[in-house]
Scaffold this motif. Structure first.
Motif, PDB file in Angstrom:
ATOM      1  N   ALA A 179       0.910  -1.313  -0.065  1.00  0.00           N
ATOM      2  CA  ALA A 179       0.288  -0.003  -0.105  1.00  0.00           C
ATOM      3  C   ALA A 179       0.748   1.313  -0.016  1.00  0.00           C
ATOM      4  CB  ALA A 179      -1.034  -0.252   1.343  1.00  0.00           C
ATOM      5  N   PRO A 180       0.330   2.348  -0.319  1.00  0.00           N
ATOM      6  CA  PRO A 180       1.155   3.471  -0.379  1.00  0.00           C
ATOM      7  C   PRO A 180       1.973   3.874   0.868  1.00  0.00           C
ATOM      8  CG  PRO A 180      -0.967   3.946  -1.564  1.00  0.00           C
ATOM      9  CD  PRO A 180      -1.031   2.557  -1.092  1.00  0.00           C
ATOM     10  N   SER A 181       2.913   4.671   0.827  1.00  0.00           N
ATOM     11  CA  SER A 181       3.867   4.990   2.039  1.00  0.00           C
ATOM     12  C   SER A 181       2.912   5.783   2.947  1.00  0.00           C
ATOM     13  CB  SER A 181       5.160   5.368   1.813  1.00  0.00           C
ATOM     14  OG  SER A 181       4.839   6.573   1.189  1.00  0.00           O
ATOM     15  N   THR A 182       1.870   6.596   2.302  1.00  0.00           N
ATOM     16  CA  THR A 182       1.290   7.397   3.278  1.00  0.00           C
ATOM     17  C   THR A 182       0.416   6.603   4.197  1.00  0.00           C
ATOM     18  OG1 THR A 182      -0.678   7.357   1.584  1.00  0.00           O
ATOM     19  CG2 THR A 182       0.988   9.234   1.657  1.00  0.00           C
ATOM     20  N   THR A 183       0.372   5.372   3.903  1.00  0.00           N
ATOM     21  CA  THR A 183      -0.939   4.267   4.913  1.00  0.00           C
ATOM     22  C   THR A 183       0.275   3.839   5.998  1.00  0.00           C
ATOM     23  OG1 THR A 183      -0.715   2.461   3.388  1.00  0.00           O
ATOM     24  CG2 THR A 183      -2.457   3.991   3.041  1.00  0.00           C
ATOM     25  N   ALA A 184       1.416   3.913   5.677  1.00  0.00           N
ATOM     26  CA  ALA A 184       2.625   3.366   6.677  1.00  0.00           C
ATOM     27  C   ALA A 184       2.455   3.999   8.149  1.00  0.00           C
ATOM     28  CB  ALA A 184       3.845   3.255   6.006  1.00  0.00           C
ATOM     29  N   CYS A 185       2.694   3.157   9.203  1.00  0.00           N
ATOM     30  CA  CYS A 185       3.249   3.784  10.505  1.00  0.00           C
ATOM     31  C   CYS A 185       4.516   3.134  11.030  1.00  0.00           C
ATOM     32  CB  CYS A 185       2.042   3.742  11.533  1.00  0.00           C
ATOM     33  SG  CYS A 185       1.585   1.923  11.905  1.00  0.00           S
ATOM     34  N   THR A 186       5.026   3.817  11.786  1.00  0.00           N
ATOM     35  CA  THR A 186       6.230   3.285  12.525  1.00  0.00           C
ATOM     36  C   THR A 186       5.860   3.071  14.089  1.00  0.00           C
ATOM     37  OG1 THR A 186       7.117   5.526  12.970  1.00  0.00           O
ATOM     38  CG2 THR A 186       7.838   4.426  11.079  1.00  0.00           C
ATOM     39  N   VAL A 187       6.331   2.091  14.577  1.00  0.00           N
ATOM     40  CA  VAL A 187       6.109   1.646  15.897  1.00  0.00           C
ATOM     41  C   VAL A 187       7.584   1.448  16.805  1.00  0.00           C
ATOM     42  CG1 VAL A 187       5.166  -0.014  17.387  1.00  0.00           C
ATOM     43  CG2 VAL A 187       4.022   0.556  15.189  1.00  0.00           C
TER      44      VAL A 187
END
Length: 118
Positions: free
Chosen positions: A49-57
């Motif tokens: 999915a596009p990086s705009t949907t990513a998150c970092t934890v």
């Protein structure tokens, strides 16, 4: 030996490609996947999915921190991957150079280190 090929490209440029032209690029990717299968080295592939949907934890001081978006601000974003089972690193590099994504972006190749439970 298993290897992960991460495919990087500029998402904004990719989104601007007309549908008919993108279909031709995808045909190249499907042909590449078929060549991997025929050679017996294919394990898995998927797009991301596009990086705009990513998150970092992360955790810091016992606190869980979740941040929206990709970790690094880069020109290219991870858009997909292949996992291959090559006979050695040279064979994996050869397959990476044949990946069509290397013509419009970057293919990062890393050996997968498999850990087995005792």
């Amino acid at each position: 030996m298993k290897f992960l090929m991460t495919l990087y490209a500029d998402e904004a440029k990719g989104a601007a490609i007309p549908a008919a032209e993108m279909a031709k690029y995808m045909e190249q990717m499907y042909a590449y996947r078929d060549a991997l299968i025929k050679a017996g080295v294919f394990v898995q592939t998927n797009g991301l999915a596009p990086s705009t949907t990513a998150c970092t934890v992360s955790t810091e001081g016992g606190q869980i921190r979740v941040h929206d978006g990709p970790y690094a601000d880069t020109r290219e974003q991870a858009g997909g991957y292949f996992i291959i089972d090559a006979k050695d690193p040279d064979d994996a590099r050869l397959w990476a150079t044949r990946c069509p994504a290397a013509t419009w972006g970057i293919v990062e190749l890393r050996q997968i280190v498999e850990h087995h439970s005792p």
